[in-house]
Structure formats: C-alpha cells, structure tokens
Design a protein around this motif. Sequence first.
Motif, mmCIF file in Angstrom:
data_model
loop_
_atom_site.group_PDB
_atom_site.id
_atom_site.type_symbol
_atom_site.label_atom_id
_atom_site.label_comp_id
_atom_site.label_asym_id
_atom_site.label_seq_id
_atom_site.Cartn_x
_atom_site.Cartn_y
_atom_site.Cartn_z
ATOM 1 N N VAL A 160 0.540 4.246 -2.702
ATOM 2 C CA VAL A 160 0.146 5.628 -2.392
ATOM 3 C C VAL A 160 1.154 6.597 -3.004
ATOM 4 O O VAL A 160 0.776 7.588 -3.637
ATOM 5 N N VAL A 215 -12.173 2.012 -2.100
ATOM 6 C CA VAL A 215 -12.020 3.418 -2.478
ATOM 7 C C VAL A 215 -10.619 3.697 -3.008
ATOM 8 O O VAL A 215 -10.448 4.410 -3.994
ATOM 9 N N PHE A 216 -9.596 3.085 -2.394
ATOM 10 C CA PHE A 216 -8.244 3.405 -2.863
ATOM 11 C C PHE A 216 -8.028 2.925 -4.297
ATOM 12 O O PHE A 216 -7.419 3.640 -5.091
ATOM 13 N N VAL A 221 -14.140 10.504 -8.227
ATOM 14 C CA VAL A 221 -14.062 9.378 -7.296
ATOM 15 C C VAL A 221 -15.437 9.148 -6.663
ATOM 16 O O VAL A 221 -15.914 8.012 -6.576
ATOM 17 N N ALA A 262 0.821 -1.212 0.000
ATOM 18 C CA ALA A 262 0.000 0.000 0.000
ATOM 19 C C ALA A 262 0.852 1.258 0.000
ATOM 20 O O ALA A 262 0.551 2.226 -0.703
ATOM 21 N N LEU A 286 -12.806 -6.322 -1.483
ATOM 22 C CA LEU A 286 -11.366 -6.463 -1.709
ATOM 23 C C LEU A 286 -10.962 -5.915 -3.070
ATOM 24 O O LEU A 286 -9.919 -5.284 -3.212
#
Lengths: 429, 429
Positions: B338, B406-407, B386, B334, B402
């Motif tokens: 990011v 949102v990410f 988004v 992650a 999964l």
Amino acid sequence: LSVNPFWPRIFYFLSVSLLGFGVLKAIKPRTDSFKPRNLDLFFTSVSSVTVSSMSTVEMEVFSEAQLVVITILMFLGGEVFTSMTALFISNLKQKLRRFGAKVGNHSHPENIINGGIESGIPMTNSNPETLREDDHSRKFLSFVVLGYLLAVNLIGAAVVSLYISFDSTAGSILKSKGLKLFTFSVFTAVSSFTNCGFIPTNENMVVFRKSPGLLLIIIPQILLGNTLFPPFLRFSIWVLGKVVKKVGKDSDYLLKNTGGIRYPHLLPSRRSWCLVVTVLGFLVTQVVLFLVLEWNLEPFNGMNSFERIVGVLFQSLNARHAGETILDISTISAASLVLATVCMYLPPYATYLFLKEKEEEKHLKKRRERSRKNGVSNIAYLSIFVILVCITERENITQDPLNFNVFNIVLEVVSAYGSVGFTMGYSCK
Amino acid sequence: LSVNPFWPRIFYFLSVSLLGFGVLKAIKPRTDSFKPRNLDLFFTSVSSVTVSSMSTVEMEVFSEAQLVVITILMFLGGEVFTSMTALFISNLKQKLRRFGAKVGNHSHPENIINGGIESGIPMTNSNPETLREDDHSRKFLSFVVLGYLLAVNLIGAAVVSLYISFDSTAGSILKSKGLKLFTFSVFTAVSSFTNCGFIPTNENMVVFRKSPGLLLIIIPQILLGNTLFPPFLRFSIWVLGKVVKKVGKDSDYLLKNTGGIRYPHLLPSRRSWCLVVTVLGFLVTQVVLFLVLEWNLEPFNGMNSFERIVGVLFQSLNARHAGETILDISTISAASLVLATVCMYLPPYATYLFLKEKEEEKHLKKRRERSRKNGVSNIAYLSIFVILVCITERENITQDPLNFNVFNIVLEVVSAYGSVGFTMGYSCK
Ligand SMILES: [K+]
Ligand SMILES: [K+]
C-alpha cells in the motif's frame, strides 16, 4: 487564545454520548437472557450521536425505550440539528452583545470585532441598518431550519407508519420482531434524515427489500437530510419569501448574502444547482453500473424488475452516506464496490462541475482551496490508516486472503471515514 | 490557434517510437528460434521511449545491437534529455526572433509577445539589458543540463563496468547470459538515470540481489535522474558559478530568477530543500516499514544483513519511479505494498512540507493550486480506470480472486499511471 469551535463540538458530542450511554445502561434491554456489554452500549451511543451506524451488537437486543433513546441521540447528533443549535446560540450571543454595547459605553472595541468575526458577521457591514437586517435575517433563517427539521422528520415518520399499516408484508415483519409501529417509524425517519443508517432490525433493510414503497419513502428522507439539504433549504427560504409577505425582505437578504451569513448549509444559487447535478450524476452512474453488472445478483432472486430497480437505487444512494443496506454488499461486483468506495469518500457537498460566478468567485475560491487542501491530507490520513490496519491484520491477510484483503480494508476505512457504516462482513466461503 | 506544447511532445514520442520499432524490427534478435511479434516490438519501443518499462517480452531475446537501440530510445525519451532539447530549441527560436526584430522593423508586435510567452520570458523584463542577461543565462543553463546529462550517464556506465569487472559473481552472470559488459553497463546506467527500469536480463535485478555494490551504484543514478534532479541541477549551477569566474553572473541570475526562466526542473532554493527532505522522508518510511515487516521474507533467504538492507533500500527507491526489482513484489506484505502504491502515485516533485517564502509565494501558490487540481482529477481518472478494469476482468475476479483482486488492479493501474512498471505477476499458488 480564542476558543476554537472544534472544542465545543467535541465537548458536545462527548457529553451527549456519555449521557446516552448512561440512559441506555439504566434501561432494561428487550430480553433478560442477553445483556449487551458496557463497551457495546457505549459504542452504540457514540455511533448514534456521530451518525455513523457502526454497530457491534444486534439492534433487536434493544427494548422500545432504548430505541427511543437511540432515536433522540441520532436526532441530537444530526448535522441539521447541531448546525441549527449553533445558529441559535450565535444569534443569542449577538443579541446580548448589542444590548451590552447599548447599555455600557466602555465596551472594548476588540470584543466587538472578535464577536463579529466569531458570530460570522463580516465587518464591512458596519452600517447599523445593515446590521439590523442581518440580525433579522439570521433569526428568520434559524426558524426556517427548525421548521424544515421538524417538518421533514414528522412527515417522514407519518408517511412510513401510514405505508406500513397498508403493507401487510412489512407489517407482519414488524409484528414478528415485536417492534411497535410508532417506534419503528420515528426511528427510521430520524435515522434516515440524519443519515445515521441504524434500523431497529438485525438485518437492517434487508428484510424490507421486497417493499419498494418503503424504500421509496426513505430515499427522499436521506437526500433531504444530507446531500440535498442546502438546495432544499434555499428552496424553502425562496418559497416562504414568495408566500409570506412579512418575510419577503429577509428571504431576499438571505438568498443574496449567502457568504455573509456564514451558515455552512446556506449556499449560493449556482453552487446549489451544481450540488443537485453532482448528486444526481453520481447516483445515476452508480445505478446504471449496478443494474448492468448485478441484475442477476443472488440476493435479487425472487424480486421482480421494479423491486430490483428500487433496491438498486436505494443501495446506491446509501453510499452517500446513510449506509442502510438491502443486501450483503460483499456479494456485489468489484467494479460497483470501487465506485461505492469513491462515493463514500466524497464529502456531502462535493461539486465537480465548472462553476464560475463573479460575485461568488472569491468566496468559492477560498472554499475550494480549503477543500482541495483537505483532499490531499485526507488521502494521506486514509493511506496511513490502511497501512496501519494492514500491519495489525498481517497474520489474517496471509492466512485468510479472501476475507482479509487490502480492498476490503480500504472499503472499511473509507466507510468509517465517511461515517457511512458499510461493512464487508466475514464470509465463510 | 497557438501551437499547444502538448502536440509537439506527442508527435516527438510517437515518431521516435515508430522509428525505434522500425530499427528493432530490422535488426536480428539474439536467437533465430524465437522471433518477437511486431506488437511486442512496438510495445517495447513505446515502453522505452516513455520510460515506463512495461514489457510483454523477455529482455534476453534482444541481441546486443537491439539493446543498443533500446538504450538510445530510453535516452531520447528521458525527461532530462527532452526538457534540455526544448530549452535549446526555445533558445534558438529566441535568437532568430531577436535577429529578425533587429533586421526588419515591421515585425508584428503580437509575434513578439506570443514568442516571449512561448519561450518563457516574462514580459516584465522588457529592459534590453535584462533581456540580454536572460538570454545568456538560458544558454548557460542549457549547457549545464547537457553536461549534467552526459556526466552522470558516462560516469554511471563507467562505474558499473568497473564494479562488475571486479565482482566475479556479477561478471559470471553476464557471461552465462551472453551479455557484453559494455552494453550492459551503458544500458543499465541510461535505464536507471531515465528511471525507465529496463535491465537486459529476464529477471530484471533479481539476479543481482546479492551484489549490494551494484545496487549502491545504481541508487544515486536513479535519484540523480528523477526526484533529485532539480536540487542537483541547482547545486551544479551554484558550484560552477563559484569555480568558473566567467559564468558567475549567469549562475547568480539563474539561482535568483527560477520563476522567470521557466525551465520546469530549475526550482527555488527552499523548494529544492523541501524536495530533498520529502524524497528522503518517503524513502526512510518505506525502508523502515519494509525492514520491520519483511526481514524474513522468503526471497531474502541466503542474503546477509547488509545485502538485505541494501536490497530493501533499492526496492523502496524503485517505487519512485524506476520500477527495477530485486524480488517478486507479490511476496511483499500488504502494508508495504500500500505504501509503495502511494509512492508510485506521487509525482516526482511532490513536496508535502509547509513551505512559505515571501518572494516565491505567488509563484508557488499557482503551482500548488495546479497540482492540487491535478490531484483531484488524477484520482478521478485512476478510479475510472480501476472500475473499467474491474468490469472487463469481472469473470476472473469471481473465479480467481487471489490473483485478480481489486488491490492488484489498483496497484497495476497506479504503476502504469506513474510509469513505474511494477507488476504483481500471476502466481500459481
Ligand atoms: K451512516
Ligand atoms: K519506470
């Protein structure tokens, strides 16, 4: 070499936090069976003074006396109180300086200039008549803010306690939790006004989700203390100027010289209106999205339409920036959460409207420039924090991706950054 | 009433896309068994022209002739080519205008002014001598860009084909897929230079992850065509000025009057250096984080240390903005994702360094002001997108959290916005 206003502020918050911790520690908690750890008490004190409402301990462990201490800490840490204090101090300094300049002729000119800049008086107003008017108006302003602060908090507390004494449901909740009506009302009024968001119950406002009256009382309290403080301060000054003849001149001066006064919450007329429109715009967007997407949300079971609408309004409002909750926010849909995250990120006085007024142009330009610069670096800081949390939590992210995912981390980081205090919690699903 | 440069651009991209679609449709695909749908062909054409490499169809369905067409589309859509064309057109316009002004005396002054602004010549240089020098330099510039474009692409293609003819592993991969060396080399060189990121294989660069030589050839190609284009363009102009005596004066003029020329990729010296430092800074941060966190990533199994380091360098670089991949990015941690998302968001010429130079102050201020303004509204647009995707995908988000979280949505939206072309795919875990 000049004293940065940053350091006095840090010193103030730190010493009040430490003092608060000491007093909280000295007072007995509600029961003898559970004693909060020192770290938890210190964290509660810091959370109160910085009005962030991030808690590591349940609120009902605190005794009445401790709740009163937390109320005082929130009051002392609130933006309206601290800015008012700064204003009183700067006025006092100015008075002493003028007095010193009158007595001794050999005062350094540098001191006067530095003093003038520090206390926020622009050097263009070097005319003695203007200076006197300026001093007078600043004094008037500081008392208006004091009156506003006391009035909103006292009236808020009074209305809350009046409401609860008529609403048997809310009253019985307090009774079952052993909370006194007076403590609860003052605590809630101050916490809402400062946008801290602490509520003396373990469940925050969840237990009151079926008391729309109480929510409707708290809503203006939250607005008056944070995002809508500048417009209502301006309105108060205007009304006082019209009603009390004696302060008419001061009122006019303040309303016209917002830039020169440099009290950060006294904004020009146009900007105040933009602020109102922006606040309402975001609120309405949030409420509409929320109502459309979550009308049948599980926590709403057993609530009628009116209660749901008021609840949604209350919950949406709290993203900026009080952080009180009437439901488990991890049950909300992703779309609403993303919008809430955006709202949490926005600074209180964000105005995204085309505003142009010749007289205010220059002043605004600087302010906007600064806010944009901050915007870029804020996002950089937030990204760095999110990445750091992702690194430290990488085991959890792989093993429990439902509870530890990037969006939850972003939401928590933004919530902490905006000192809102929302949390996704940990679900056992 | 003046023609907005926005519309010719849209018209250009749209007509090239439509033309490309028509040609792709007319040519037979690789096999008769699978024929891509019209919509897929059109999407491929648009993806090539807008150099975004978002594909709805596997690349190996395209025949050699279709791959050549896609190569041409990417070349025509690349920023260096389009900006060069605009420069040539503006030079031609300028020439015609000067000629017209010389012939007819009754030309409207307005036209000259509008023309001057449109073609980017500031009106302060109204001196005929300066004007001539300006014209001359712009002509020189356009040929430098042309030379740069042809040189980097031809050398890149030559080096790629030379390398593959010596690397038996890479060669056998091409053979097994029935791809011709020449087509593959030119396609890859152009796709990398334009930062489109298409590769004629279904797996993009994943099949070449154990050919560090090939990756090391493509890396400078990607940099020269996008983030480091301005510094290397400046460098080329400087070298030409030193080596070829005839263009020394033009070279000097260009290097000094970057603002007046208004070719968006010709930047002042200091800013060029800042750009180099920023690009390398982000790249090094990404590589270090990636190496520390994913050294034992599953796709790296069977790769030695050197191959891993080159692979990580390649993958990190591709976040800005080519989007070629040597691994399934959904396997990355992650924290790296990011950071990659932040990098995808950054515009190519973002410089986050303190840059101050008196002569450039004003020009930069404007540019920075603009970029900051864009920064705020870009984030607003991205948030809205988004939120919209969260609304349309809300069923999937609740049922398959999964894959639909949102990410992932944020990553895909930012990837599309930066026309990178990364995708998390759909995992069946
Ligand atoms: K709060
Ligand atoms: K791309």
